[in-house]
Every structure is written in structure tokens, then in C-alpha cells.
Design a protein around this motif. Structure first.
Motif, mmCIF file in Angstrom:
data_model
loop_
_atom_site.group_PDB
_atom_site.id
_atom_site.type_symbol
_atom_site.label_atom_id
_atom_site.label_comp_id
_atom_site.label_asym_id
_atom_site.label_seq_id
_atom_site.Cartn_x
_atom_site.Cartn_y
_atom_site.Cartn_z
ATOM 1 N N GLU A 337 7.428 46.976 14.061
ATOM 2 C CA GLU A 337 7.872 46.521 12.739
ATOM 3 C C GLU A 337 9.404 46.438 12.724
ATOM 4 O O GLU A 337 10.076 47.344 12.222
ATOM 5 C CB GLU A 337 7.403 47.488 11.651
ATOM 6 C CG GLU A 337 5.906 47.711 11.596
ATOM 7 C CD GLU A 337 5.541 48.775 10.566
ATOM 8 O OE1 GLU A 337 6.166 48.809 9.476
ATOM 9 O OE2 GLU A 337 4.640 49.584 10.861
ATOM 10 N N PRO A 338 9.980 45.360 13.244
ATOM 11 C CA PRO A 338 11.445 45.268 13.338
ATOM 12 C C PRO A 338 12.167 45.347 12.001
ATOM 13 O O PRO A 338 13.350 45.705 11.953
ATOM 14 C CB PRO A 338 11.654 43.890 13.988
ATOM 15 C CG PRO A 338 10.379 43.592 14.692
ATOM 16 C CD PRO A 338 9.300 44.216 13.868
ATOM 17 N N ASP A 339 11.491 45.025 10.891
ATOM 18 C CA ASP A 339 12.139 45.049 9.573
ATOM 19 C C ASP A 339 12.081 46.420 8.903
ATOM 20 O O ASP A 339 12.615 46.602 7.809
ATOM 21 C CB ASP A 339 11.479 44.009 8.653
ATOM 22 C CG ASP A 339 11.721 42.585 9.140
ATOM 23 O OD1 ASP A 339 12.758 42.364 9.768
ATOM 24 O OD2 ASP A 339 10.861 41.720 8.901
ATOM 25 N N TYR A 340 11.426 47.371 9.536
ATOM 26 C CA TYR A 340 11.324 48.720 8.981
ATOM 27 C C TYR A 340 12.711 49.378 8.957
ATOM 28 O O TYR A 340 13.493 49.254 9.900
ATOM 29 C CB TYR A 340 10.356 49.544 9.832
ATOM 30 C CG TYR A 340 10.328 51.020 9.540
ATOM 31 C CD1 TYR A 340 9.983 51.497 8.276
ATOM 32 C CD2 TYR A 340 10.636 51.951 10.531
ATOM 33 C CE1 TYR A 340 9.943 52.856 8.011
ATOM 34 C CE2 TYR A 340 10.593 53.312 10.283
ATOM 35 C CZ TYR A 340 10.259 53.760 9.017
ATOM 36 O OH TYR A 340 10.221 55.114 8.766
ATOM 37 N N THR A 341 13.028 50.063 7.865
ATOM 38 C CA THR A 341 14.301 50.773 7.737
ATOM 39 C C THR A 341 14.050 52.273 7.799
ATOM 40 O O THR A 341 13.611 52.879 6.807
ATOM 41 C CB THR A 341 15.000 50.414 6.409
ATOM 42 O OG1 THR A 341 15.199 49.003 6.341
ATOM 43 C CG2 THR A 341 16.361 51.115 6.328
ATOM 44 N N PRO A 342 14.323 52.891 8.925
ATOM 45 C CA PRO A 342 14.042 54.335 9.073
ATOM 46 C C PRO A 342 15.199 55.185 8.572
ATOM 47 O O PRO A 342 16.330 54.703 8.397
ATOM 48 C CB PRO A 342 13.877 54.484 10.584
ATOM 49 C CG PRO A 342 14.817 53.456 11.145
ATOM 50 C CD PRO A 342 14.810 52.296 10.182
ATOM 51 N N ARG A 343 14.936 56.449 8.391
ATOM 52 C CA ARG A 343 15.979 57.406 8.065
ATOM 53 C C ARG A 343 16.491 58.047 9.348
ATOM 54 O O ARG A 343 15.708 58.362 10.251
ATOM 55 C CB ARG A 343 15.425 58.495 7.141
ATOM 56 C CG ARG A 343 16.458 59.574 6.823
ATOM 57 C CD ARG A 343 15.864 60.769 6.105
ATOM 58 N NE ARG A 343 16.843 61.849 6.014
ATOM 59 C CZ ARG A 343 16.573 63.066 5.554
ATOM 60 N NH1 ARG A 343 15.348 63.365 5.148
ATOM 61 N NH2 ARG A 343 17.528 63.999 5.511
ATOM 62 N N THR A 344 17.789 58.222 9.446
ATOM 63 C CA THR A 344 18.371 58.970 10.560
ATOM 64 C C THR A 344 18.836 60.330 10.071
ATOM 65 O O THR A 344 19.036 60.548 8.872
ATOM 66 C CB THR A 344 19.558 58.219 11.178
ATOM 67 O OG1 THR A 344 20.564 58.027 10.170
ATOM 68 C CG2 THR A 344 19.137 56.878 11.744
#
Length: 541
Positions: A337-344
Motif C-alpha cells: 500500500e504505497p499511499d499508506y501513511t505510517p507513524r514513526t
């Protein structure tokens, strides 16, 4: 005052405090350094044209805003500016450009700019590594300006070529062979001359990629055992080295074993960099009698971490990069899912035992922000009683699952494999690739392919034929792949032909094909569960 000046004045406590004092930081002090330098970097980076090409008019004022506004980046986000060496668009003026391979045959090179402040930090942290490589406990070290380094790394324009230049700004340590001569030699020529000089003059340090250090060590054993000293050469040897060589050969003959480097040399420090070091450390310790100290550096971030005297995890330097950590589960999710925005997570938020992909913002005027350099680490602890530290330490795991790196030489990607399969002209129905390990703990690249069943396949193709064909194309498209054989004597490809219909059955059962690069164990079990079934049974190498 330089390191050499302080050593001359016997200011050993001051030396340790200056270069290794980061190990005494509390978590709060560590994060204060991170936040101060990052705040400075935000102003530089956000105000330059490179930063604005990513921010698109936004102006973050705080670290929190910066992390919200700047997406995770990769080299593609910088290539147009950096490959043209457009210094006017950068946060600060670069004084040198460092080069590395980008992605096999798909992209020729990556370039990374280094500012004067970055080089100053690099120098100080290289000195810290040198000191710690000789240390046996906190505060103790054994460094002298008469020391010599057997150097097994690539010269400029590669990042490893900065090591001797930076170190010589601090102390007049000698490299074998001299850097000015090494740049004009092949890898083999550098090793042979370096070892010859070491036998004549002795050597106190060895520094190289773990895989290369192992290959060099094996050749040194062979060269040392066969070395016959001509009368004309004897004057070039120190008398104590001649005596040591004679005793070593006599001892090995009596014990009926091959000569090892530890029979000839007594290293103060042994440093290894790169990937797959864990595959070679035990063997290197047996060969040299010294446990290698692992450090980590890269072209884009420069040198970021080092082990200590315990050799039990790396600590990241607080002044090289601002560190964020992406959980490995989110790294894998981003592949699908390249559009996923994860938390760092920040350094004071990591969890022991967890594996993270590291995300870096290069400080001191660096070009890269929230950059996915492509490496994964496991947090092994938030403090260490043995080291006397109160900051997290990490062990290097591997490249991210989307890349197969063998012995620090290759960056085999999905696109690179697909290009090779396309060039081969084979009727490939589906494929997956994994990084696996031999019984001797050596890494290799395992390609599982299903080829369209045909008269040609039944007549001409088996695993050996397919492996030889694909190896030819990998060497054709990728210089680094060729170097595995040329430099390390390694032929890393293994091929398994899957039963006809394997991918169709997987897709029918799961609704989509398996991930091409390093699929999980469940996917591989599903692909291989019927490997022995059916009327056509391909051989397996």
C-alpha cells in the motif's frame, strides 16, 4: 587541538570525553542534542529550493510540524537536483560529493553532498570508532600516531574513501597501502601490497566490509603460508617481524594447520562495516584473534553508529542524523500500500526487541530529510549495565524486504530481477525471490520461478541451465553482482523451478499473487506445498 596533540600531551581523559562522551548521555540529554540540531536543520532545509521541491510551499516551524509536512522520501525525490550537482538548490554548500550504486542495472549511481560541518562530524565520529575498537572497558583505549591500518575498503568517490582522509585530519596514522597509491590499484593489487607491507612493518588495525575482510583474511593466510623471502627483500623487514614470521611458520607446521593472520599480527582494533557482518564475525575472530567491532555508515547519512568494547549492539551518534524508526510491519505494509501513511517513532520511543526501518534526516546542512535509506535494525536494549549506558542500542538486521543485499555488494530489486527475466526471453509465469543462508551461515539469493510448460522447457531447461543463464544476465546488468564473483569468489544465485500451476493455485486461494521480494513463510509454504505433486517434476539444485 587535534587528537594527535592531545595524545602527545597525554590528555587521555579529555580525548575520551570529547570523542566517546556521547555514551554517558542520559536519554533526555541525547534527545536535547537531537532536537537542537534538528531545529537548526529544519531552517536550512525548509528554506532551500531542494526542501521546497518536497514541501511545496509549506514552512514547518517545529519538529512536529516537519514530521507532519514532510513525507517519507527516497532517492527518487532528490535525483533531479543531486545528479546534476546543483549546489545552489541545497541547504548548505557541499565541499565533496560521494558516490554509490543506486539500483543495479536500472539506475547507474547515487550522489550525496557533504558539507564542511558534516565532514567535521564524520571525522570526530571516525575517531570515536578508532578509539572504541581498541577499548576493553570504559575510558581505556590504545591509540598512537605510529599505528598502521590495513585498509580493505573502496577509495573515493565512495563513502569509505572518506575514512582515511577524515582520520588523517585528526592523527597521522599510516594506511597500508598509502591512499595516494591505493586509488590507482585494483582491489587485488591493494590487498597484496597492503599485506606485503604489513608483513614488513606490522599492522595495528584492520578495517573493511565483513565479507571482504573474510575474503582478504583467507587470501592472507594463503599468501603468508606460501611467502618465501628473497635475500634482497630482507632489508625491508623489521627484525621483529622476521622473527615473528619464522616462529609462526614453525608453530603452524608443528600443529599441522594453515597459517592464520593472528599468527603474524596482534591487532589493537578490528572494524567491520556493511551488511551481513554477523555471518562473518565468528570466523574473523578465529582468524585474527580479535572480535571485530561493527560500525554502520552509508553514502547518504555518513557514519551513524558503532559498537563498544562489549561488541553487544550499536549506539547511534546523536550529531550525525535525526533518527526516526518505522516498525517493520509498516515497512511491509508500504510494499503493498504505497499511499499508506505510517507513524514513526523517535529514539526515546523505541521498544526493545522490535525491528525498525530507520528513517534519517541528515544534520549539519545535509540534503536528505525523512529519508528511507533502506536498512533495518533491532532494538536490543534501552540501557546497558555492562556498557554503563542509558541510551538505546541496536543490532543491524538487514536491508528492507524490498531489497536483497548479498554481503554488502548488491542491491537486487524487484525491477532488477524482472529486467533480467525479460532479457532472458524465458516464458516465466511467476517468480519470488528470497535471501536465504547456507548451513555455514553464508547469504545467498534464492529465485523460485514457474516457467510455462512447453516442449522447449521439457527438452532444454533444468535448474542448472536456468541458473547459468540467469547468472549471465545478472552479471551483464549489474557491476556489483559481477564483483561478488570477482572479489569474493561468491556465486550467490540458487534457482528452484516451481511446479506448473503453482502461482495460479496461489492466486485462486488468496485472491492475489504473493509478494515478489522476500514473501513471508506462509506464502512460501503455500507455493511449495504441492511441489512434488503433478506429472512433471522438475529437478532442484
Amino acid at each position: 587541538m587535534s587528537l594527535q596533540d592531545k595524545l602527545d600531551r597525554q590528555e587521555y581523559d579529555e580525548v575520551w570525553s570529547q570523542y566517546c562522551g556521547f555514551l554517558d548521555l542520559s536519554m533526555e540529554e541525547y534527545m536535547a542534542i537531537q532536537r537542537r540540531l534538528m531545529t537548526e536543520q529544519i531552517q536550512l532545509w525548509s528554506g532551500c529550493m531542494l526542501g521546497q521541491s518536497i514541501l511545496k510551499g509549506k514552512k514547518p516551524a517545529t519538529i512536529e510540524e516537519f514530521r507532519r509536512m514532510v513525507p517519507l522520501t527516497s532517492y527518487e525525490d532528490y535525483a533531479d537536483i543531486l545528479l546534476r550537482k546543483n549546489a545552489s538548490m541545497l541547504p548548505d554548500n557541499p565541499v565533496i560529493w560521494i558516490q554509490t550504486t543506486w539500483e543495479g542495472g536500472r539506475h547507474p549511481i547515487k550522489l550525496a553532498p557533504y558539507t564542511r560541518s558534516m565532514l567535521d562530524t564524520f571525522r570526530d565520529n571516525v575517531v570515536a570508532c578508532l578509539i572504541l575498537s581498541t577499548s576493553r572497558k570504559k575510558g581505556s583505549f590504545n591509540v598512537d600516531k605510529t599505528d598502521k591500518v590495513l585498509y580493505g575498503l573502496a577509495p573515493l568517490p565512495y563513502a569509505t574513501g572518506l575514512f582515511p582522509l577524515a582520520l588523517n585530519e585528526a592523527i597521522d596514522i599510516k594506511f597500508l597501502p598509502a591512499v595516494k597509491d591505493a586509488v590507482n590499484m585494483s582491489f587485488s593489487e591493494r590487498n597484496k601490497l597492503g599485506f606485503k607491507m604489513a608483513m614488513q612493518q606490522d599492522v595495528e588495525y584492520f578495517f573493511g566490509l565483513g565479507s571482504v575482510a573474510y575474503a582478504v583474511s583467507q587470501s592472507l593466510s594463503q599468501m603468508g603460508g606460501k611467502a618465501k623471502l628473497k635475500p634482497a627483500d630482507l632489508l625491508k623487514f623489521r627484525p621483529d617481524m622476521l622473527l615473528r614470521i619464522a616462529r609462526a611458520k614453525s608453530r603452524c607446521k608443528k600443529e599441522n594447520r594453515p597459517l592464520k593472520p593472528k599468527d603474524l599480527f596482534h591487532l589493537k582494533g578490528f572494524m567491520v562495516a556493511g551488511t551481513d557482518n554477523r555471518c562473518y564475525k565468528d570466523d574473523l575472530e578465529e582468524l585474527w584473534g580479535v572480535r571485530p567491532m561493527e560500525l554502520f555508515a552509508g553514502t547518504e547519512p555518513s557514519i551513524i553508529g558503532t559498537e563498544t568494547w562489549t561488541r553487544n549492539g550499536m549506539y547511534f551518534f546523536p550529531d550525525t542524523c535525526f533518527y526516526e524508526f518505522l516498525p517493520i510491519a509498516d515497512t511491509i505494509r508500504l510494499m503493498d500500500e504505497p499511499d499508506y501513511t505510517p507513524r514513526t517513532y523517535l529514539m526515546d520511543e523505541v521498544v526493545p526487541g522490535e525491528i525498525y526501518e530507520i528513517v534519517l534526516t541528515v544534520l549539519k546542512g545535509g540534503a536528505f530529510a525523512r529519508y528511507r535509506v533502506g536498512d533495518t535494525y533491532r532494538c536490543v536494549g534501552l540501557s546497558s549495565r555492562e556498557d554503563g549506558t542509558s541510551i538505546p542500542r541496536f543490532e543491524y538486521v538487514d536491508r528492507v524486504p524490498a531489497i536483497i543485499d548479498i554481503a554488502g555488494f548488491t542491491r537486487i530489486s524487484e525491477q532488477g530481477i524482472q529486467n533480467v527475466l525479460d532479457l532472458s526471453g524465458l516464458p516465466v509465469v511467476g517468480w519470488v525471490a528470497l535471501k536465504e543462508y547456507t548451513a555455514e551461515n553464508r547469504p545467498y539469493f534464492h529465485l523460485y520461478v514457474e516457467v510455462e510448460k512447453s516442449e522447449f522447457l521439457n527438452r532444454a531447461v533444468n535448474t542448472q541451465v536456468l541458473r547459468d543463464l540467469l547468472t549471465t544476465y545478472f552479471k551483464y546488468t549489474d557491476q556489483d553482482y559481477r564483483d561478488l564473483k570477482k572479489i569474493l569468489g561468491m556465486d550467490p544465485l540458487k534457482v528452484t523451478i516451481l511446479r506448473s500451476g503453482s502461482f495460479a493455485e496461489y492466486c485462486a486461494a488468496h485472491g492475489r499473487p504473493p509478494r515478489h521480494m522476500n514473501p513471508d513463510n506462509y506464502a512460501m509454504e503455500a507455493l511449495l506445498q504441492n511441489q512434488r505433486a503433478g506429472t512433471w517434476r522438475p529437478g532442484r539444485r
